[in-house]
Write a protein that holds these residues in place. Structure first.
Motif, PDB file in Angstrom:
ATOM      1  N   GLU A   1      -7.515   2.189  -5.034  1.00 48.82           N
ATOM      2  CA  GLU A   1      -8.456   1.545  -4.127  1.00 48.82           C
ATOM      3  C   GLU A   1      -8.730   0.087  -4.504  1.00 48.82           C
ATOM      4  O   GLU A   1      -8.892  -0.758  -3.625  1.00 48.82           O
ATOM      5  CB  GLU A   1      -9.775   2.334  -4.104  1.00 48.82           C
ATOM      6  CG  GLU A   1     -10.731   1.940  -3.006  1.00 48.82           C
ATOM      7  CD  GLU A   1     -10.193   2.183  -1.610  1.00 48.82           C
ATOM      8  OE1 GLU A   1     -10.508   1.394  -0.708  1.00 48.82           O
ATOM      9  OE2 GLU A   1      -9.437   3.154  -1.433  1.00 48.82           O
TER      10      GLU A   1
ATOM     11  N   THR B   1      -8.643   0.279   1.290  1.00 46.79           N
ATOM     12  CA  THR B   1      -8.975   0.958   2.538  1.00 46.79           C
ATOM     13  C   THR B   1      -9.611  -0.008   3.528  1.00 46.79           C
ATOM     14  O   THR B   1      -9.268  -0.010   4.715  1.00 46.79           O
ATOM     15  CB  THR B   1      -9.945   2.127   2.268  1.00 46.79           C
ATOM     16  OG1 THR B   1      -9.325   3.052   1.367  1.00 46.79           O
ATOM     17  CG2 THR B   1     -10.293   2.853   3.552  1.00 46.79           C
TER      18      THR B   1
ATOM     19  N   SER C   1       0.832  -1.211   0.000  1.00 48.11           N
ATOM     20  CA  SER C   1       0.000   0.000   0.000  1.00 48.11           C
ATOM     21  C   SER C   1       0.863   1.257   0.000  1.00 48.11           C
ATOM     22  O   SER C   1       0.506   2.261  -0.616  1.00 48.11           O
ATOM     23  CB  SER C   1      -0.948   0.000   1.198  1.00 48.11           C
ATOM     24  OG  SER C   1      -0.245   0.093   2.412  1.00 48.11           O
TER      25      SER C   1
ATOM     26  N   THR D   1     -17.051   2.143   4.680  1.00 45.98           N
ATOM     27  CA  THR D   1     -16.228   2.050   3.469  1.00 45.98           C
ATOM     28  C   THR D   1     -16.538   0.796   2.656  1.00 45.98           C
ATOM     29  O   THR D   1     -15.849   0.507   1.679  1.00 45.98           O
ATOM     30  CB  THR D   1     -14.725   2.033   3.837  1.00 45.98           C
ATOM     31  OG1 THR D   1     -14.473   0.929   4.736  1.00 45.98           O
ATOM     32  CG2 THR D   1     -14.300   3.326   4.494  1.00 45.98           C
TER      33      THR D   1
END
Length: 378
Positions: free
Chosen positions: A360, A212, A93, A292
């Motif tokens: 993402e 996320t 990430s 999310t």
């Protein structure tokens, strides 16, 4: 002729390629720092082991040598799970974020260059239009309001141009920091992926998973583990034990000591406060994960909607057609140029959102070597 060739070659060297910019992601400190992270999956039951030695005065040469073992609580010992997967996710990430920053620079720089080219032509057209309006005002063929509107439009274009030029200087400073090159370092022009290509790429992908959500899930696991450890320390009965060898002039023996904590008779307010803090933190993180859950679907829908708006606007705005009236021609040309700048602004919005989508859905992590911004490289 030789000097002209040499000057041209020297100038070309200073233009950085998109690939050179992207490669600097692997030297980003936020990525490299993950190589220094140490493993925390130890199954060792001891928090610490201390050695000690003591001796009496010369009249009584007694000596004692031993080891003191500080024990972890049972939950802390049991929770020594391997975190290699988590560390790998965090490292990937970090690289993805570094690539996203560089992709953003590439897109903004390229589109800003196109906007500056249009604004330069629009500004020249606006100046000519203002002069023509001034002459028309003197001749009594236009009003003061029309003339002031033309001047206002000219000032607006100048401000827009100055703002974008400042943005380009900031982007060049970033290029300098990443590549360690001269302050005047510029970016080589390239064919940017089109809005239609972005639409096709997003339309073909199914929004599965979320970076996320994954990171938040790992963080939630860590919070739960930490809460379990704090509770375990509060309820821990055996804190430590000592093994020592005592030697006296007339005897020699070993001794064993155990230190017990009696949870029912004590109260550690600091540990209680820590527990309360972790309980609230865990609840907030759980809510964040729930919120999310549909992040990728929302981003995908936003991109598709923005592209449809862009395509509608593009069809509505026709090309400039020259007529008989010079004043009308200047106004029509200026309007056409401003509409083209507006379309570039919309393309910029779509492209940057597309980059966020690639971050993402973990495309940047899965294919870090691929250049997603070059046309024809989907």
């Amino acid at each position: 002729m030789f000097w002209l060739s040499w000057i041209f070659a020297s100038t070309a060297v200073w233009a950085a390629t998109p690939e050179q910019i992207l490669k600097t992601a692997w030297t980003d400190q936020t990525y490299l720092v993950h190589d220094e992270i140490k493993s925390t999956d130890s199954k060792n039951p001891f928090r610490s082991v201390d050695a000690f030695a003591s001796t009496e005065d010369k009249s009584k040469p007694d000596t004692e040598v031993g080891l003191k073992f500080q024990l972890k609580s049972w939950p802390e010992w049991r929770s020594g799970r391997s975190r290699l997967g988590q560390q790998r996710l965090q490292k990937e990430s970090a690289l993805s974020w570094a690539l996203r920053d560089r992709y953003g620079l590439l897109a903004n720089y390229q589109l800003n260059q196109q906007k500056l080219k249009l604004l330069s032509e629009a500004k020249a057209t606006s100046e000519a239009f203002s002069k023509a309006q001034a002459l028309s005002l003197k001749a009594g063929r236009s009003t003061q309001k029309t003339f002031l509107n033309a001047q206002s439009e000219e000032y607006k274009l100048k401000r827009m141009e100055n703002t974008i030029e400042l943005e380009q200087e900031i982007l060049k400073d970033k290029i300098q920091r990443w590549l360690g090159a001269d302050k005047d370092k510029s970016l080589e022009s390239y064919e940017l992926v089109s809005v239609d290509d972005i639409y096709k790429a997003v339309k073909e992908t199914a929004p599965e998973g979320s970076l996320t959500a994954k990171l938040a899930g790992e963080e939630l696991t860590n919070i739960g583990q930490e809460l379990e450890i704090v509770r375990g320390r509060e309820n821990q009965w055996v804190k430590s034990f000592e093994v020592s060898h005592v030697k006296k002039p007339d005897e020699s023996h070993y001794q064993f000591e155990v230190t017990l904590q009696l949870p029912p008779f004590g109260s550690d307010d600091m540990l209680r406060e820590k527990q309360n803090e972790l309980i609230l933190k865990k609840a907030l993180k759980q809510r964040e994960i729930e919120n999310t859950g549909d992040r990728l679907k929302i981003m995908r829908l936003q991109i598709l909607n923005l592209v449809e708006i862009y395509q509608i606007e593009k069809k509505k705005r026709g090309s400039f057609v020259k007529g008989a009236d010079p004043l009308v021609n200047l106004e029509a040309k200026l309007t056409s140029l401003e509409e083209q700048v507006d379309l570039l602004n919309q393309q910029q919005e779509v492209t940057l959102l597309y980059l966020d989508y690639l971050l993402e859905n973990e495309s940047l992590a899965k294919e870090p070597e691929k250049n997603f911004l070059i046309a024809g490289k989907r």
